[in-house]
Design a protein around this motif. Sequence first.
Motif, PDB file in Angstrom:
ATOM      1  N   LEU A  93      38.129   6.826  47.628  1.00  0.00           N
ATOM      2  CA  LEU A  93      38.468   8.023  46.869  1.00  0.00           C
ATOM      3  C   LEU A  93      38.811   7.565  45.458  1.00  0.00           C
ATOM      4  CD1 LEU A  93      40.744   9.913  49.427  1.00  0.00           C
ATOM      5  CD2 LEU A  93      38.540  10.713  48.554  1.00  0.00           C
ATOM      6  N   THR A 130      39.107   3.821  45.235  1.00  0.00           N
ATOM      7  CA  THR A 130      40.182   3.117  45.935  1.00  0.00           C
ATOM      8  C   THR A 130      40.194   3.540  47.395  1.00  0.00           C
ATOM      9  OG1 THR A 130      41.538   3.007  43.927  1.00  0.00           O
ATOM     10  CG2 THR A 130      42.684   2.790  46.033  1.00  0.00           C
ATOM     11  N   MET A 185      41.211   5.004  50.830  1.00  0.00           N
ATOM     12  CA  MET A 185      42.121   6.113  51.095  1.00  0.00           C
ATOM     13  C   MET A 185      43.495   5.638  51.553  1.00  0.00           C
ATOM     14  SD  MET A 185      41.524   9.567  53.349  1.00  0.00           S
ATOM     15  CE  MET A 185      40.811   8.690  54.732  1.00  0.00           C
ATOM     16  N   HIS A 199      45.824   5.077  48.704  1.00  0.00           N
ATOM     17  CA  HIS A 199      46.363   6.306  48.108  1.00  0.00           C
ATOM     18  C   HIS A 199      47.571   6.794  48.918  1.00  0.00           C
ATOM     19  CE1 HIS A 199      43.254   7.181  45.087  1.00  0.00           C
ATOM     20  NE2 HIS A 199      42.360   6.758  45.969  1.00  0.00           N
ATOM     21  N   VAL A 200      47.447   6.762  50.241  1.00  0.00           N
ATOM     22  CA  VAL A 200      48.540   7.210  51.101  1.00  0.00           C
ATOM     23  C   VAL A 200      49.753   6.294  50.935  1.00  0.00           C
ATOM     24  CG1 VAL A 200      49.236   7.645  53.483  1.00  0.00           C
ATOM     25  CG2 VAL A 200      46.917   8.228  52.739  1.00  0.00           C
ATOM     26  N   ARG A 232      50.636   4.590  48.308  1.00  0.00           N
ATOM     27  CA  ARG A 232      51.281   4.855  47.022  1.00  0.00           C
ATOM     28  C   ARG A 232      52.165   6.106  47.091  1.00  0.00           C
ATOM     29  NH1 ARG A 232      45.747   3.928  43.543  1.00  0.00           N
ATOM     30  NH2 ARG A 232      45.656   1.652  43.753  1.00  0.00           N
ATOM     31  N   LEU A 233      51.688   7.135  47.792  1.00  0.00           N
ATOM     32  CA  LEU A 233      52.511   8.337  47.959  1.00  0.00           C
ATOM     33  C   LEU A 233      53.818   8.003  48.677  1.00  0.00           C
ATOM     34  CD1 LEU A 233      49.802  10.907  49.135  1.00  0.00           C
ATOM     35  CD2 LEU A 233      50.839  10.745  46.864  1.00  0.00           C
ATOM     36  N   PRO A 236      45.786  11.768  51.887  1.00  0.00           N
ATOM     37  CA  PRO A 236      45.908  11.185  50.547  1.00  0.00           C
ATOM     38  C   PRO A 236      46.465  12.131  49.490  1.00  0.00           C
ATOM     39  CG  PRO A 236      43.638  11.782  50.977  1.00  0.00           C
ATOM     40  CD  PRO A 236      44.373  11.989  52.266  1.00  0.00           C
ATOM     41  N   LEU A 237      46.662  13.414  49.837  1.00  0.00           N
ATOM     42  CA  LEU A 237      47.243  14.357  48.885  1.00  0.00           C
ATOM     43  C   LEU A 237      48.581  14.922  49.376  1.00  0.00           C
ATOM     44  CD1 LEU A 237      44.071  16.353  47.716  1.00  0.00           C
ATOM     45  CD2 LEU A 237      45.237  14.473  46.551  1.00  0.00           C
ATOM     46  N   GLU A 286      37.843  14.231  47.161  1.00  0.00           N
ATOM     47  CA  GLU A 286      37.317  13.531  45.985  1.00  0.00           C
ATOM     48  C   GLU A 286      37.214  14.491  44.799  1.00  0.00           C
ATOM     49  OE1 GLU A 286      36.250  10.320  44.034  1.00  0.00           O
ATOM     50  OE2 GLU A 286      35.484   9.986  46.063  1.00  0.00           O
ATOM     51  N   MET A 298      40.729  15.350  43.521  1.00  0.00           N
ATOM     52  CA  MET A 298      41.289  14.244  42.734  1.00  0.00           C
ATOM     53  C   MET A 298      40.672  14.193  41.337  1.00  0.00           C
ATOM     54  SD  MET A 298      41.814  11.072  45.354  1.00  0.00           S
ATOM     55  CE  MET A 298      43.251  11.017  46.425  1.00  0.00           C
ATOM     56  N   ARG A 332      45.014  19.981  43.736  1.00  0.00           N
ATOM     57  CA  ARG A 332      44.870  20.046  45.180  1.00  0.00           C
ATOM     58  C   ARG A 332      44.592  21.481  45.570  1.00  0.00           C
ATOM     59  NH1 ARG A 332      50.503  18.851  44.869  1.00  0.00           N
ATOM     60  NH2 ARG A 332      50.039  16.750  45.578  1.00  0.00           N
TER      61      ARG A 332
END
Length: 255
Positions: A23, A26, A28, A31-32, A34-35, A101-102, A246, A249, A254
């Motif tokens: 995504l 990077t 996925m 991304h998760v 980092r959240l 990821p969001l 995607e 992002m 979102r």
Amino acid sequence: MYRVVIPARHASTRLPGKPLALLAGTPMILHVHRLAMRSGALEVVVATDDERIRAACTAAGADVEMTTTEHASGTDRIAEVAARRGWADDSIVVNLQGDEPLMPPALIGQAAALLAGNASAAIATLAAPIESLADYLDPNVVKVAARPDGQALYFSRAPIPWDRDGAAAGLASQTRHRDARRHLGIYAYRVSALRRLAALPASPLEERERLEQLRALQAGMRIMVADAIEPPGPGVDTAEDLARVERLMAAGGRA
């Protein structure tokens, strides 16, 4: 304080290799991660049984725990991590699924706070209103029904609660989804509850619906549900979901 564990397996039925799907260039799973790191958690661990996922996460500086390949669910995988690391029975662990990821970081803290504020509960989770009839009828959108005090009654892939008067000619004729809520892919557990769940066999309802939280309900464990304080982004179950995320992002937003 609470910890976050992100269970990640490579062998997804609908989207093989999902944690490593790119995504914005990077994987996925990163991304998760980092959240989760932005949520205020004391510790964030990726739990996987796949060397490819371990390598990608380690290269990015993520803390990884390699687990057995025998686990039937993400909950079982997290229980192994908690046991290995010696976390106390009253510690709170948030299960953040690797296909979200969001997920707003604030919702991770909300799930943990919901459990911390309900001493008699074993698990806490979040929900959001279902915004379309298509989502209400979609088996990939998990629905939840709860008591007025927030205690979960049932989770299902079926459209619940069913509005009998809105579907005079059966399932396909349904016209209403009022008050229906979708379950979000996030849970907070006490470590003692994780240990109990991991010791239980998969329950009949869990196996039928393919929803691991039903194991806890059938065992009489109390699950608290609250509406998310921020709109959640969509999760990723299919290639179409991946493309949608995607696009979101790229647009900086979102759904």
